[in-house]
Design a protein around this motif. Structure first.
Motif, mmCIF file in Angstrom:
data_model
loop_
_atom_site.group_PDB
_atom_site.id
_atom_site.type_symbol
_atom_site.label_atom_id
_atom_site.label_comp_id
_atom_site.label_asym_id
_atom_site.label_seq_id
_atom_site.Cartn_x
_atom_site.Cartn_y
_atom_site.Cartn_z
ATOM 1 N N PHE A 37 0.807 -1.228 0.000
ATOM 2 C CA PHE A 37 0.000 0.000 0.000
ATOM 3 C C PHE A 37 0.839 1.277 0.000
ATOM 4 C CE2 PHE A 37 -3.268 -2.856 2.120
ATOM 5 C CZ PHE A 37 -4.018 -3.008 0.968
ATOM 6 N N PHE A 38 2.026 1.222 -0.588
ATOM 7 C CA PHE A 38 2.801 2.465 -0.721
ATOM 8 C C PHE A 38 2.095 3.415 -1.693
ATOM 9 C CE2 PHE A 38 6.289 5.000 -2.701
ATOM 10 C CZ PHE A 38 6.571 5.767 -1.595
ATOM 11 N N THR A 39 1.659 2.876 -2.829
ATOM 12 C CA THR A 39 0.848 3.690 -3.746
ATOM 13 C C THR A 39 -0.489 3.030 -4.069
ATOM 14 O OG1 THR A 39 1.976 2.750 -5.680
ATOM 15 C CG2 THR A 39 2.811 4.850 -4.835
ATOM 16 N N GLY A 40 -0.600 1.728 -3.870
ATOM 17 C CA GLY A 40 -1.879 1.055 -4.072
ATOM 18 C C GLY A 40 -2.838 1.376 -2.935
ATOM 19 N N THR A 41 -4.130 1.090 -3.137
ATOM 20 C CA THR A 41 -5.118 1.381 -2.096
ATOM 21 C C THR A 41 -6.069 0.196 -1.932
ATOM 22 O OG1 THR A 41 -6.768 2.348 -3.583
ATOM 23 C CG2 THR A 41 -5.081 3.840 -2.712
ATOM 24 N N LYS A 42 -6.588 0.056 -0.707
ATOM 25 C CA LYS A 42 -7.571 -1.005 -0.429
ATOM 26 C C LYS A 42 -8.830 -0.809 -1.262
ATOM 27 C CE LYS A 42 -6.099 -2.000 4.298
ATOM 28 N NZ LYS A 42 -6.418 -1.893 5.731
ATOM 29 N N LYS A 43 -9.152 0.442 -1.519
ATOM 30 C CA LYS A 43 -10.370 0.750 -2.269
ATOM 31 C C LYS A 43 -10.350 0.092 -3.658
ATOM 32 C CE LYS A 43 -13.236 4.751 -3.467
ATOM 33 N NZ LYS A 43 -13.304 6.198 -3.571
ATOM 34 N N ASN A 44 -9.167 0.038 -4.273
ATOM 35 C CA ASN A 44 -9.048 -0.538 -5.621
ATOM 36 C C ASN A 44 -9.410 -2.017 -5.670
ATOM 37 O OD1 ASN A 44 -8.260 1.857 -6.802
ATOM 38 N ND2 ASN A 44 -6.071 1.371 -6.834
ATOM 39 N N ILE A 45 -9.208 -2.731 -4.554
ATOM 40 C CA ILE A 45 -9.448 -4.180 -4.567
ATOM 41 C C ILE A 45 -10.648 -4.589 -3.714
ATOM 42 C CG2 ILE A 45 -7.077 -4.841 -5.149
ATOM 43 C CD1 ILE A 45 -6.656 -5.369 -2.104
ATOM 44 N N LYS A 46 -11.360 -3.610 -3.198
ATOM 45 C CA LYS A 46 -12.482 -3.885 -2.288
ATOM 46 C C LYS A 46 -13.476 -4.874 -2.893
ATOM 47 C CE LYS A 46 -16.010 -1.334 0.317
ATOM 48 N NZ LYS A 46 -16.642 -0.011 0.487
ATOM 49 N N GLU A 47 -13.829 -4.662 -4.164
ATOM 50 C CA GLU A 47 -14.840 -5.517 -4.794
ATOM 51 C C GLU A 47 -14.292 -6.913 -5.124
ATOM 52 O OE1 GLU A 47 -15.728 -5.233 -9.081
ATOM 53 O OE2 GLU A 47 -14.721 -3.292 -9.028
ATOM 54 N N LEU A 48 -12.968 -7.086 -5.064
ATOM 55 C CA LEU A 48 -12.382 -8.371 -5.451
ATOM 56 C C LEU A 48 -12.516 -9.425 -4.360
ATOM 57 C CD1 LEU A 48 -9.132 -7.186 -7.297
ATOM 58 C CD2 LEU A 48 -11.451 -7.486 -8.202
ATOM 59 N N PHE A 49 -12.758 -8.989 -3.127
ATOM 60 C CA PHE A 49 -12.877 -9.950 -2.031
ATOM 61 C C PHE A 49 -14.140 -10.809 -2.147
ATOM 62 C CE2 PHE A 49 -9.758 -7.052 -0.269
ATOM 63 C CZ PHE A 49 -8.894 -7.924 0.372
ATOM 64 N N LYS A 50 -15.057 -10.421 -3.030
ATOM 65 C CA LYS A 50 -16.263 -11.248 -3.221
ATOM 66 C C LYS A 50 -15.942 -12.506 -4.042
ATOM 67 C CE LYS A 50 -17.832 -8.880 -7.428
ATOM 68 N NZ LYS A 50 -18.654 -7.811 -7.981
ATOM 69 N N TYR A 51 -14.792 -12.524 -4.711
ATOM 70 C CA TYR A 51 -14.389 -13.700 -5.483
ATOM 71 C C TYR A 51 -13.775 -14.740 -4.542
ATOM 72 C CZ TYR A 51 -14.769 -10.893 -9.808
ATOM 73 O OH TYR A 51 -15.208 -10.115 -10.853
ATOM 74 N N GLN A 52 -14.219 -15.986 -4.651
ATOM 75 C CA GLN A 52 -13.684 -17.062 -3.810
ATOM 76 C C GLN A 52 -12.207 -17.317 -4.088
ATOM 77 O OE1 GLN A 52 -16.381 -20.454 -4.318
ATOM 78 N NE2 GLN A 52 -16.467 -20.559 -2.079
ATOM 79 N N ASN A 53 -11.801 -17.070 -5.337
ATOM 80 C CA ASN A 53 -10.432 -17.410 -5.735
ATOM 81 C C ASN A 53 -9.482 -16.203 -5.646
ATOM 82 O OD1 ASN A 53 -12.026 -16.362 -7.759
ATOM 83 N ND2 ASN A 53 -11.193 -17.621 -9.405
#
Length: 311
Positions: A37-53
């Motif tokens: 998270f130096f330049t990346g953000t949690k917001k960018n991947i928030k929707e990806l946690f719904k994927y099982q894989n």
């Protein structure tokens, strides 16, 4: 295609990494996202946690890690001047030690590895457009050198791991890319112009605005990235949009799309800022059957909509 492919994306919560992760997940593949998270953000991947894989690991690539994966997409490194100049020694370490660690992992587990390199390896080019055979005109001690030379040595490491250890490498030289999930404060020209225009501020131009860039919409770039990983080509290849625009032309287009009444403000051109940047994509066309499809205006409209909803 084998749906059980296990992908590691370093810098997976960043601008490009988050788009790549979603694309691979939608194909039914497994994705491990690695980021500090130096330049990346949690917001960018928030929707990806719904994927099982999908799996996320908070980790800095300058530290080794042991994982079992098939493909490594090595995107981790601050890529905008504001961020890579913030801690230039860390930037160089990320490019060198981070790439060294990922190549070591690829060697151990027999994974393919794609390096997200950059058009910055060409420096302030004396050749136009830039072909992959051009070796560049780079300042080794300037304020941009931590990134430019960091990526050059990362390419060297990839080539040597391939020659010495037989690691399957892919080297992608990325030209200016834009789209949703860009940071508002990353200092890149498109995000700068859009944010200033949406806030009804003057649009800042450095120098006289005649320096040129070529802008590739993120969806086109990710398609090229996947085609490269799935190819057998193991030498550097340019992925970018060859349509060249001056910075002033870009500013005018953004102003027209958001607020035609805005004024321009001119400031001094930063040191070592390249005057021209345009990829030759002949190799990508011939070897990958790839070329960008999204025109600048269409891509800007999508990007502006995203910024409006997220600013």
């Amino acid at each position: 295609m084998d749906k059980n492919i296990r992908n590691l994306i370093t810098g997976g919560s960043g601008f490009l990494g988050s788009h790549l992760a979603k694309k691979l997940l939608d194909r039914g593949e497994e994705v491990i996202c690695l980021d500090n998270f130096f330049t990346g953000t949690k917001k960018n991947i928030k929707e990806l946690f719904k994927y099982q894989n999908f799996e996320f690991i908070r980790h800095d690539v300058t530290e080794p890690i042991k994982l079992e994966v098939d493909n490594i997409w090595h995107l981790a490194c601050p890529a905008s001047p504001i961020h890579y100049q913030y801690n230039p020694i860390k930037t160089t370490k990320t490019s060198f030690i981070g790439t060294y660690n990922m190549l070591g992992l690829a060697k151990r587990v027999g994974a393919k590895i794609l390096l997200a390199s950059t058009s910055e390896v060409y420096g302030d080019p004396k050749e136009h457009p830039q072909k992959e055979s051009y070796t560049g005109s780079v300042n080794t001690t300037g304020i941009r050198s931590c990134y430019d030379e960091g990526k050059r040595v990362a390419e060297t490491l990839c080539a040597d791991y391939q020659r010495v250890h037989g690691v399957e490498v892919r080297i992608m030289r990325i030209f200016n890319t834009y789209g949703p999930n860009m940071r508002f404060d990353d200092g890149r020209v498109i995000s700068n112009f859009i944010v200033q225009a949406l806030k009804d501020q003057k649009i800042t131009l450095y120098g006289d605005g005649t320096q040129t860039r070529s802008f590739c919409y993120v969806d086109d770039l990710i398609n090229g990235m996947i085609l490269l990983m799935n190819s057998n080509y193991n030498h550097p290849i340019n992925i970018g949009n060859p349509n060249e625009f001056s910075i002033k032309e870009l500013a005018n287009l953004v102003r027209t799309l958001i607020n035609p009444n805005l004024e321009f403000e001119y400031k001094k051109l930063p040191h070592d800022d390249p005057k021209q940047r345009q990829p030759s994509i002949q190799l990508a066309k011939e070897l990958l059957n790839w070329e960008p499809e999204i025109e600048l205006k269409d891509g800007l409209l999508k990007t502006i909509d995203w910024f409006k909803n997220n600013l």
